[in-house]
Scaffold this motif. Structure first.
Motif, PDB file in Angstrom:
ATOM      1  N   PRO A 136     -15.089 -15.939  -5.148  1.00 25.35           N
ATOM      2  CA  PRO A 136     -13.688 -16.644  -4.829  1.00 25.35           C
ATOM      3  C   PRO A 136     -12.566 -16.100  -5.226  1.00 25.35           C
ATOM      4  CG  PRO A 136     -15.231 -18.286  -5.826  1.00 25.35           C
ATOM      5  CD  PRO A 136     -15.632 -16.821  -5.968  1.00 25.35           C
ATOM      6  N   PHE A 137     -12.357 -15.545  -6.425  1.00 33.34           N
ATOM      7  CA  PHE A 137     -11.201 -14.761  -7.103  1.00 33.34           C
ATOM      8  C   PHE A 137     -10.950 -13.497  -6.173  1.00 33.34           C
ATOM      9  CE2 PHE A 137      -9.295 -11.658 -10.201  1.00 33.34           C
ATOM     10  CZ  PHE A 137      -8.119 -12.090 -10.106  1.00 33.34           C
ATOM     11  N   PHE A 138     -11.994 -12.624  -5.878  1.00 39.00           N
ATOM     12  CA  PHE A 138     -11.547 -11.646  -5.063  1.00 39.00           C
ATOM     13  C   PHE A 138     -11.287 -11.817  -3.847  1.00 39.00           C
ATOM     14  CE2 PHE A 138     -13.477  -9.928  -8.999  1.00 39.00           C
ATOM     15  CZ  PHE A 138     -12.692  -8.808  -9.353  1.00 39.00           C
ATOM     16  N   ARG A 139     -12.176 -12.884  -3.084  1.00 39.73           N
ATOM     17  CA  ARG A 139     -11.822 -13.232  -1.747  1.00 39.73           C
ATOM     18  C   ARG A 139     -10.112 -13.408  -1.853  1.00 39.73           C
ATOM     19  NH1 ARG A 139     -16.052 -14.881   1.683  1.00 39.73           N
ATOM     20  NH2 ARG A 139     -14.666 -15.655   3.104  1.00 39.73           N
ATOM     21  N   ASP A 140      -9.634 -14.060  -2.648  1.00 45.31           N
ATOM     22  CA  ASP A 140      -8.264 -14.510  -2.603  1.00 45.31           C
ATOM     23  C   ASP A 140      -7.396 -13.538  -2.589  1.00 45.31           C
ATOM     24  OD1 ASP A 140      -6.629 -16.982  -2.563  1.00 45.31           O
ATOM     25  OD2 ASP A 140      -5.719 -16.222  -4.482  1.00 45.31           O
ATOM     26  N   ILE A 141      -7.708 -12.473  -3.619  1.00 49.55           N
ATOM     27  CA  ILE A 141      -6.859 -11.168  -3.356  1.00 49.55           C
ATOM     28  C   ILE A 141      -7.061 -10.448  -2.273  1.00 49.55           C
ATOM     29  CG2 ILE A 141      -7.117  -8.900  -4.782  1.00 49.55           C
ATOM     30  CD1 ILE A 141      -7.946 -10.340  -7.425  1.00 49.55           C
ATOM     31  N   LEU A 142      -8.201 -10.491  -1.857  1.00 49.95           N
ATOM     32  CA  LEU A 142      -8.323  -9.648  -0.468  1.00 49.95           C
ATOM     33  C   LEU A 142      -7.395 -10.434   0.511  1.00 49.95           C
ATOM     34  CD1 LEU A 142      -9.925  -7.713   1.506  1.00 49.95           C
ATOM     35  CD2 LEU A 142     -11.837  -9.344   1.860  1.00 49.95           C
ATOM     36  N   LYS A 143      -7.466 -11.695   0.561  1.00 47.53           N
ATOM     37  CA  LYS A 143      -6.542 -12.545   1.613  1.00 47.53           C
ATOM     38  C   LYS A 143      -5.226 -12.064   1.541  1.00 47.53           C
ATOM     39  CE  LYS A 143      -8.304 -16.748   2.313  1.00 47.53           C
ATOM     40  NZ  LYS A 143      -8.515 -18.144   2.115  1.00 47.53           N
ATOM     41  N   ARG A 144      -4.675 -11.877   0.376  1.00 50.35           N
ATOM     42  CA  ARG A 144      -3.298 -11.368  -0.142  1.00 50.35           C
ATOM     43  C   ARG A 144      -2.912 -10.078   0.500  1.00 50.35           C
ATOM     44  NH1 ARG A 144      -0.936 -15.442  -4.179  1.00 50.35           N
ATOM     45  NH2 ARG A 144      -2.476 -16.788  -4.456  1.00 50.35           N
ATOM     46  N   LEU A 145      -3.874  -9.232  -0.158  1.00 45.62           N
ATOM     47  CA  LEU A 145      -3.778  -7.767   0.507  1.00 45.62           C
ATOM     48  C   LEU A 145      -3.541  -7.623   1.947  1.00 45.62           C
ATOM     49  CD1 LEU A 145      -6.267  -5.889  -2.062  1.00 45.62           C
ATOM     50  CD2 LEU A 145      -3.765  -6.050  -2.111  1.00 45.62           C
ATOM     51  N   LEU A 146      -4.464  -8.408   2.870  1.00 40.73           N
ATOM     52  CA  LEU A 146      -4.551  -8.206   4.259  1.00 40.73           C
ATOM     53  C   LEU A 146      -3.285  -8.727   4.616  1.00 40.73           C
ATOM     54  CD1 LEU A 146      -8.318  -9.360   4.907  1.00 40.73           C
ATOM     55  CD2 LEU A 146      -7.257  -7.007   5.105  1.00 40.73           C
ATOM     56  N   LYS A 147      -2.734  -9.828   4.130  1.00 40.17           N
ATOM     57  CA  LYS A 147      -1.392 -10.549   4.642  1.00 40.17           C
ATOM     58  C   LYS A 147      -0.416  -9.359   4.377  1.00 40.17           C
ATOM     59  CE  LYS A 147      -1.074 -15.498   4.139  1.00 40.17           C
ATOM     60  NZ  LYS A 147      -0.689 -16.621   3.125  1.00 40.17           N
ATOM     61  N   TYR A 148      -0.239  -8.548   3.535  1.00 35.57           N
ATOM     62  CA  TYR A 148       0.963  -7.717   3.414  1.00 35.57           C
ATOM     63  C   TYR A 148       0.797  -6.583   3.891  1.00 35.57           C
ATOM     64  CZ  TYR A 148       3.209 -11.154   0.489  1.00 35.57           C
ATOM     65  OH  TYR A 148       3.693 -12.341   0.285  1.00 35.57           O
ATOM     66  N   HIS A 149      -0.671  -6.059   4.552  1.00 37.88           N
ATOM     67  CA  HIS A 149      -0.761  -4.885   4.900  1.00 37.88           C
ATOM     68  C   HIS A 149      -0.058  -4.483   5.885  1.00 37.88           C
ATOM     69  CE1 HIS A 149      -3.530  -1.376   5.697  1.00 37.88           C
ATOM     70  NE2 HIS A 149      -3.210  -1.656   6.935  1.00 37.88           N
ATOM     71  N   GLY A 150       0.342  -5.209   6.923  1.00 36.36           N
ATOM     72  CA  GLY A 150       1.244  -4.886   8.111  1.00 36.36           C
ATOM     73  C   GLY A 150       2.539  -4.286   7.746  1.00 36.36           C
ATOM     74  N   LEU A 151       3.045  -5.181   6.643  1.00 35.50           N
ATOM     75  CA  LEU A 151       4.605  -4.833   6.284  1.00 35.50           C
ATOM     76  C   LEU A 151       4.410  -3.336   5.613  1.00 35.50           C
ATOM     77  CD1 LEU A 151       7.244  -5.642   5.514  1.00 35.50           C
ATOM     78  CD2 LEU A 151       6.584  -6.616   3.531  1.00 35.50           C
ATOM     79  N   LEU A 152       3.620  -3.187   4.661  1.00 33.93           N
ATOM     80  CA  LEU A 152       3.172  -2.069   4.014  1.00 33.93           C
ATOM     81  C   LEU A 152       3.063  -0.835   4.741  1.00 33.93           C
ATOM     82  CD1 LEU A 152       0.982  -2.539   0.731  1.00 33.93           C
ATOM     83  CD2 LEU A 152       3.417  -1.915   0.942  1.00 33.93           C
ATOM     84  N   SER A 153       2.092  -0.976   6.100  1.00 33.76           N
ATOM     85  CA  SER A 153       1.924   0.272   6.812  1.00 33.76           C
ATOM     86  C   SER A 153       3.118   0.520   7.651  1.00 33.76           C
ATOM     87  CB  SER A 153       0.681   0.020   7.675  1.00 33.76           C
ATOM     88  OG  SER A 153       1.001  -0.930   8.750  1.00 33.76           O
ATOM     89  N   GLN A 154       4.071  -0.599   8.129  1.00 34.28           N
ATOM     90  CA  GLN A 154       5.456  -0.562   8.706  1.00 34.28           C
ATOM     91  C   GLN A 154       6.435   0.236   7.692  1.00 34.28           C
ATOM     92  OE1 GLN A 154       7.144  -3.904  10.312  1.00 34.28           O
ATOM     93  NE2 GLN A 154       7.122  -3.226  12.305  1.00 34.28           N
ATOM     94  N   LEU A 155       6.502  -0.049   6.393  1.00 37.52           N
ATOM     95  CA  LEU A 155       7.322   0.583   5.514  1.00 37.52           C
ATOM     96  C   LEU A 155       6.895   2.368   5.387  1.00 37.52           C
ATOM     97  CD1 LEU A 155       7.975  -1.971   3.145  1.00 37.52           C
ATOM     98  CD2 LEU A 155       9.622  -1.172   4.605  1.00 37.52           C
ATOM     99  N   THR A 156       5.570   2.537   5.534  1.00 33.63           N
ATOM    100  CA  THR A 156       5.178   3.838   5.153  1.00 33.63           C
ATOM    101  C   THR A 156       5.712   4.735   6.402  1.00 33.63           C
ATOM    102  OG1 THR A 156       3.142   3.044   4.051  1.00 33.63           O
ATOM    103  CG2 THR A 156       3.068   5.409   5.114  1.00 33.63           C
ATOM    104  N   MET A 157       6.657   5.783   5.871  1.00 38.00           N
ATOM    105  CA  MET A 157       7.168   6.628   6.851  1.00 38.00           C
ATOM    106  C   MET A 157       6.780   8.165   6.211  1.00 38.00           C
ATOM    107  SD  MET A 157      10.692   5.027   7.536  1.00 38.00           S
ATOM    108  CE  MET A 157      10.795   3.263   7.635  1.00 38.00           C
ATOM    109  N   LEU A 158       5.528   8.690   6.189  1.00 38.16           N
ATOM    110  CA  LEU A 158       5.400   9.974   5.729  1.00 38.16           C
ATOM    111  C   LEU A 158       5.617  10.784   6.870  1.00 38.16           C
ATOM    112  CD1 LEU A 158       1.793   9.153   4.075  1.00 38.16           C
ATOM    113  CD2 LEU A 158       3.964   9.585   2.741  1.00 38.16           C
ATOM    114  N   GLU A 159       5.198  10.756   7.952  1.00 37.26           N
ATOM    115  CA  GLU A 159       5.420  11.623   9.034  1.00 37.26           C
ATOM    116  C   GLU A 159       7.090  12.057   9.148  1.00 37.26           C
ATOM    117  OE1 GLU A 159       5.075   8.467   9.320  1.00 37.26           O
ATOM    118  OE2 GLU A 159       5.426   7.463  11.435  1.00 37.26           O
ATOM    119  N   ILE A 160       7.645  11.140   9.008  1.00 38.18           N
ATOM    120  CA  ILE A 160       9.216  11.228   9.197  1.00 38.18           C
ATOM    121  C   ILE A 160       9.547  12.171   8.029  1.00 38.18           C
ATOM    122  CG2 ILE A 160      11.520  10.015   9.641  1.00 38.18           C
ATOM    123  CD1 ILE A 160      10.118   7.671  10.583  1.00 38.18           C
TER     124      ILE A 160
END
Ligand SMILES: [Zn+2]
Ligand SMILES: [Zn+2]
Lengths: 212, 213
Positions: A136-160
């Motif tokens: 359960p502890f790791f499930r909870d961590i996974l949930k949090r990581l998935l929640k912030y994934h969209g934001l992180l990938s939007q902030l990533t601008m390696l190509e630019i």
């Protein structure tokens, strides 16, 4: 009414468009085909094919390139006998030292911090799904990581950032002698591997692994 | 008259008591308050997002003025100092015969921010005043705005690389100017303005008769 909606929720053949709220009937898709909303053309879903091992390999490769890409000089400049080099981090610190910390934070976030966190987050997600999903502890961590994934990938601008390195070289070549360095190669590799990783990664699919 | 199939084509989640979780996109009955999978708060529609988006957009539009009239780079070469605004920086590149880069920087630093602010304004006006504009076209424009917006970061990256490399006093020196901060804030605020907006409002508010457009 309540019963009806509950029944519809369990029915996975229906989904809603996130942009216009249209009810959409899901159909099986061939891989690498994306379903668009018929009303507003937002991408709705695609065939969820993601190989965890493939992503793990890409993720580890990207992390290996991440360190030299950020520590090795990306550009070298020769001017009247003196040689100057810069790394991505030093670039951000140079503007910060001149008082432009908003610019420095923007550069650091989109070129160093967000890509790094994104890679670490994907690595932890894969490892949790592969080995620790039942805890359960790791499930909870996974949930949090998935929640912030969209934001992180939007902030990533390696190509630019990649393109701005080349633009800087072009702009400065009239004044001085300027060369691309090893850091640029590592950064280009980091960019390419991250690009493939993001193509392979499907957030919806990762969420669905939490269901069962 | 509309055919039954067209009618079905138009059913929205709120009509059948369903809503999508804003964060994990799971289908939920909108009688629930929280998503059963990720615990996010569910909202059938976020009406306050319209005001937030307007506020961010207006601030960005105001900041666009200092971003364009103050110098964004201060460049010294052999004792001679140039103060370049975004625009004169680009004309300078044309003088140096680096046309492709001038075009790229013009697109990223002038065209994209202006298109973004105008586009979002039209979009918000269409929702707020129910303007009879094709919703499909508005939505396509909105996706383009979301996607190209980040490319404005290009100029800031170039400035940071140049400033780190070129600092040799009177002989050769490059540093950012006051417009750099304003420009960074314009990018940030317009991205957030597009992000916070609940686009489903557009499809609720406009006349249903131009649904087919
Ligand atoms: Zn739609
Ligand atoms: Zn959820």
């Amino acid at each position: 009414m309540k019963l009806l909606t509950e029944e519809k929720c369990a029915d996975t053949s229906v989904t809603l468009c996130r942009s216009c709220d249209l009810v959409i009937r899901k159909r099986a898709l061939p891989s690498s085909v994306r379903a668009l909303c018929p009303r507003c053309h937002t991408a709705i879903y695609d065939a969820p094919y993601c190989s965890l091992n493939g992503m793990l390999a890409l993720c580890l490769t990207a992390l290996i390139f991440f360190v030299p890409a950020n520590l090795l000089p990306v550009i070298e400049l020769h001017f009247l006998g003196s040689i100057r080099t810069t790394t991505i981090f030093e670039g951000a610190m140079a503007v910060a030292n001149q008082g432009y910390w908003v610019v420095a934070i923007a550069v650091l976030t989109s070129a160093v911090i967000a890509p790094g966190l994104l890679l670490l987050s994907v690595l932890s997600q894969i490892l949790i799904i592969k080995y620790r999903l039942e805890v359960p502890f790791f499930r909870d961590i996974l949930k949090r990581l998935l929640k912030y994934h969209g934001l992180l990938s939007q902030l990533t601008m390696l190509e630019i950032y990649m393109i701005s390195i080349f633009i800087s070289v072009f702009q400065l070549r009239d004044y001085t002698d300027i060369h691309l360095e090893m850091g640029t190669f590592c950064f280009a590799m980091l960019f390419l591997v991250t690009l493939f990783l993001q193509r392979e990664y499907h957030l919806e699919h990762m969420w669905s692994l939490l269901n069962d | 008259m509309t055919s039954p199939s067209e009618q079905a084509h138009r059913t929205q989640g709120k009509d059948v008591g369903l809503t999508l979780c804003p964060s994990c996109k799971q289908l939920m009955p909108h009688a629930e308050n929280h998503c059963s999978r990720c615990g996010s708060i569910l909202a059938l529609r976020d009406y306050s997002s319209l005001q937030k988006s307007w506020a961010l957009l207006i601030t960005a539009a105001i900041l666009l003025i200092p971003a364009n009239i103050y110098p964004i780079t201060i460049f010294t070469s052999q004792g001679h100092t140039r103060h370049d605004t975004i625009f004169t920086g680009i004309t300078h590149l044309i003088d140096l015969d680096i046309l492709p880069i001038a075009v790229i920087l013009f697109t990223a630093s002038i065209l994209v921010p202006i298109l973004k602010i105008c586009g979002l304004t039209i979009y918000l006006l269409a929702i707020s005043f129910r303007l009879p504009i094709s919703k499909k076209r508005l939505m396509v424009g909105f996706h383009v705005i979301e996607w190209i917006g980040r490319w404005s970061m290009l100029d800031l990256f170039v400035i940071s690389i140049t400033a780190a490399l070129v600092n040799m006093g009177q002989l050769l020196d490059a540093r950012p100017g006051p417009a750099a901060t304003a420009f960074a804030l314009v990018i940030l605020l317009t991205q957030v303005a597009a992000k916070v907006l609940d686009t489903r409002l557009l499809w609720d508010r406009l006349e249903s008769k131009d649904d087919a457009n």
